[in-house]
Design an enzyme around this catalytic site. Sequence first.
Site, PDB file in Angstrom:
ATOM      1  CG  ASP A   1     -29.905 -22.861   8.491  1.00 38.07           C
ATOM      2  OD1 ASP A   1     -28.848 -22.354   8.066  1.00 38.07           O
ATOM      3  OD2 ASP A   1     -30.967 -22.843   7.841  1.00 38.07           O
TER       4      ASP A   1
ATOM      5  CG  HIS B   1      -1.491   1.320   1.588  1.00 36.45           C
ATOM      6  ND1 HIS B   1      -2.155   2.109   0.682  1.00 36.45           N
ATOM      7  CD2 HIS B   1      -1.505   2.008   2.759  1.00 36.45           C
ATOM      8  CE1 HIS B   1      -2.549   3.226   1.289  1.00 36.45           C
ATOM      9  NE2 HIS B   1      -2.170   3.185   2.542  1.00 36.45           N
TER      10      HIS B   1
ATOM     11  CB  VAL C   1      -6.617  -8.030  12.329  1.00 41.01           C
ATOM     12  CG1 VAL C   1      -7.404  -7.040  13.176  1.00 41.01           C
ATOM     13  CG2 VAL C   1      -7.251  -9.423  12.391  1.00 41.01           C
ATOM     14  CD1 TRP C   2      -5.659  -4.963   7.559  1.00 43.13           C
ATOM     15  CD2 TRP C   2      -6.436  -3.186   6.451  1.00 43.13           C
ATOM     16  NE1 TRP C   2      -5.463  -5.202   6.228  1.00 43.13           N
ATOM     17  CE2 TRP C   2      -5.926  -4.127   5.517  1.00 43.13           C
ATOM     18  CE3 TRP C   2      -6.983  -2.001   5.983  1.00 43.13           C
ATOM     19  CZ2 TRP C   2      -5.943  -3.892   4.133  1.00 43.13           C
ATOM     20  CZ3 TRP C   2      -7.008  -1.767   4.607  1.00 43.13           C
ATOM     21  CH2 TRP C   2      -6.485  -2.697   3.688  1.00 43.13           C
TER      22      TRP C   2
ATOM     23  N   GLY D   1     -22.497 -24.605   0.774  1.00 34.07           N
ATOM     24  CA  GLY D   1     -21.077 -24.634   0.464  1.00 34.07           C
ATOM     25  C   GLY D   1     -20.291 -23.492   1.079  1.00 34.07           C
TER      26      GLY D   1
ATOM     27  CG  LEU E   1     -33.047 -36.572  -6.970  1.00 38.16           C
ATOM     28  CD1 LEU E   1     -33.358 -36.652  -8.452  1.00 38.16           C
ATOM     29  CD2 LEU E   1     -33.828 -37.630  -6.188  1.00 38.16           C
TER      30      LEU E   1
ATOM     31  CE1 TYR F   1      -3.829   7.814   3.732  1.00 39.36           C
ATOM     32  CE2 TYR F   1      -4.511   5.803   2.607  1.00 39.36           C
ATOM     33  CZ  TYR F   1      -3.603   6.487   3.408  1.00 39.36           C
ATOM     34  OH  TYR F   1      -2.469   5.855   3.873  1.00 39.36           O
TER      35      TYR F   1
END
Length: 839
Positions: free
Chosen positions: A547, A225, A356-357, A564, A650, A256
Amino acid sequence: MSTLPTSAKTVIIGAGIVGNSMAYHLARLGWRDIVQVDKGPLPNPGGSTGHASNFLFPVDHTKEMTELTHESMRQYKEMGVLTECGGIEVARTPARMQELQRRMSSAKSFDIDDTRILTPDQVKELVPYIDESVILGGFYTPSVCVVDSLRAGTIMRERAMEMGALTVSPNTEVLDVEVVDGHVVAVVTDQGRIETDCVVIACGCWSPKIARMAGASIPLTPAVHQMKDIGPVPRFADARGDIEFPIVRDMDTNMYERQHGTGLEVGSYAHRPILHEVEDIPSNAEAALSPTEMPFTQADFDLQDEHSLELMPEIVGDESVREKYAINGLLSLTPDGMPILGETPEVKGLWSVAAVWIKEGPGTGKSVAEWMVLGESEIDLHASDIARFHDHHKTREHIVARTSEGFNKTYGIVHPMEQWASNRNVRLSPYYEREKELDAVFFETVGWERPFWYESNAPLLEKFGDAVMPRTAEWEARWWSPIINAEHLQLRETAGLVDLTAFCIFDVIGPGALDTVQRTALRQMDVPTGKVVYTPVLSPNGGFKSDLTIMRLAHDHFRVVTGGAHGMADKKWFTDQLPADGTAQVVDLTSTYTTLGIWGPAARDIMQSVTKADMSNEGFPFGTCRVIEIGPLRVLASRISYVGDLGWELYLPMEQGARLWDILWEAGLPHGMIPVGIGVYGTTGRLEKSYRAYGNELETEYTVVEAGMQMKKVKDADFVGKAAHLAQREEEPTAILCSLTVDDHTSSTGEKRYMLGREPILTLDGQPITDRKNRRSYATSAGSAPSLGKHVLMSYLPPEHAVEGTSLLVEYLGEQYPVTVARVGSAPLFDVANDRIMG
């Protein structure tokens, strides 16, 4: 610092914002004998924390990330390291202005108040050095802030040490992570060996390397970055702090700009993706600045210099303002853009807290510490769960392809249904060639290519006319087709064939199989062989872990079928419940079996024409399964429905799937059967029946009672979350899941607009609705109900609003539309008595 102990309750590898957060929160929750190691010095060991821009924008379209950021801001503020400055995301294009309205809606949905849309002149008032002629407006969030992440890390580390819980060893390199019988037993460092049965990998870019030592995978890549600091800026000459003006995100250029004392920091996500191997990162001794501050490549930033000059000519165009500092800073990117959290599926006791930032660091540390100590976190982390990855996700080629594609979307306008273009055609069902011949439009799910609709069904548009509920606005017509609704209506008339190969399928087998599924599932699993049970799977606090469907195939054999996208996490959860004595095992059959669904009024006639088995309602009741013969094939047929019509799933071996398709296709044509895509299966069919979906309606922060899925009786057998569930049944629900219909789609321009999901539900005077647990009401799902001619939203509402006939509003792209509560609880909108399914 203390000398290195020879044993520990846990070893945390990494001393950036994430490692320090983990140390503090584990100590806060009562753990002691924690050891933290890092190969760099303190307080800045050389990771991404040391060079991060340290600003936090709280609004995200993902609830999970918004909540993690909000919790992090709370902690930073409590530590006294947060400076609120405000932030403005500016738009150069009409498309971006629409996206900013969408961000306004997300802010309301996820409890971020005081945001507002600004005109160019209003942006200029807050940021006087901007050229307002370049922009069309902005999205202002007053709570945007900057933090001192190094100081925060030090505070948290010191707090853990003051509790007597933590020993810290900087300048200590990890050489190996020892594993015996699939469980962590020790960490070997250049300062000694530490015996432990718990290791936390919190070392950012280096995480994959540490995971490989233990035989596990953390699929991320170090990526560049670019950022530079220019100055001194005359306007900032008298600055009394680090920042006094709002941070500007120039969203359409992926950049930015923010004040940094007397300078201006300019950062970019617009340059070409620049990825590195972990082994390419230099050591502290070798690095000119730090290991993650790599040499700046100006050629990659030339266009960004032009864009920053356009937006802020007063500063960037001032020849006295020079470049002070510029780096290619390394950060961690993942294939799907989410963090990688949780215990690894490969190795027990090995925890990942990676990618994690700064903005979500302390919130993530708190959440994962809760997960480790209490069994679950207050914030639902399902989208970040490391167990979500399938094997192909862990390949270097996939990681590089998806992170390269995703990098330039960091500030992008990403549609909720947008598909990845890279690394496609990895997993193909046995029906793929048939589906291509039918002009299927494929969407991808965990590598599988799944038809979302079939262009071959386009003639149905003329047949059904306006009943397909066409959309004219580009945004909601993107990644959608009215053919989906036409397929839905035709299935309701005749029958549809649906490719469900993307299901995750695994068996629980052995003498302890019944005890395992009983302990894992809410519903009664001690049922006759051949019974199919749809069941919630609960977290310890009674929220939804999943579920899914479980079929009992024998006294010691259960087959689990689940979606999936979350299937690998479900498999790990079941594996975690296995008895220690080895009397039950989990066997993954996902790539062994394929699934076809056939549903609709003609489904029974079609099926009966290809098998001698009794497919009548009496001979094959709903909620049962059995092996039947279809031509030369033995097929496990399960009579269940997620689309609200008569039919079967099926299952048969993958290599036999194409033959089954051909048999059913030939038999179905005289009955008007068509191929049907997942657009019907996953949205229109289920919404008409008020069926809930995991990750939308079903999360750990909502209960079975609130979702309207409680049974009359609770089984005697113990199961995860039972105590909490019993208590929740005795309480008045704080919110109730409802189905709402949109009364009028007409926008201010006269064009009809259709919600896509996650929009805030409001009172008639436009106020957000909040329940007693401070949860906002928003559309958990949204989509067409073609059989009803309605657009349906699902939302949790407080009891006072959860009343059929109640009038409310939904906010969509800056406008409010009238909605009515059509159903309270799980009662369906279509075929209320379930005659079509049960007949």
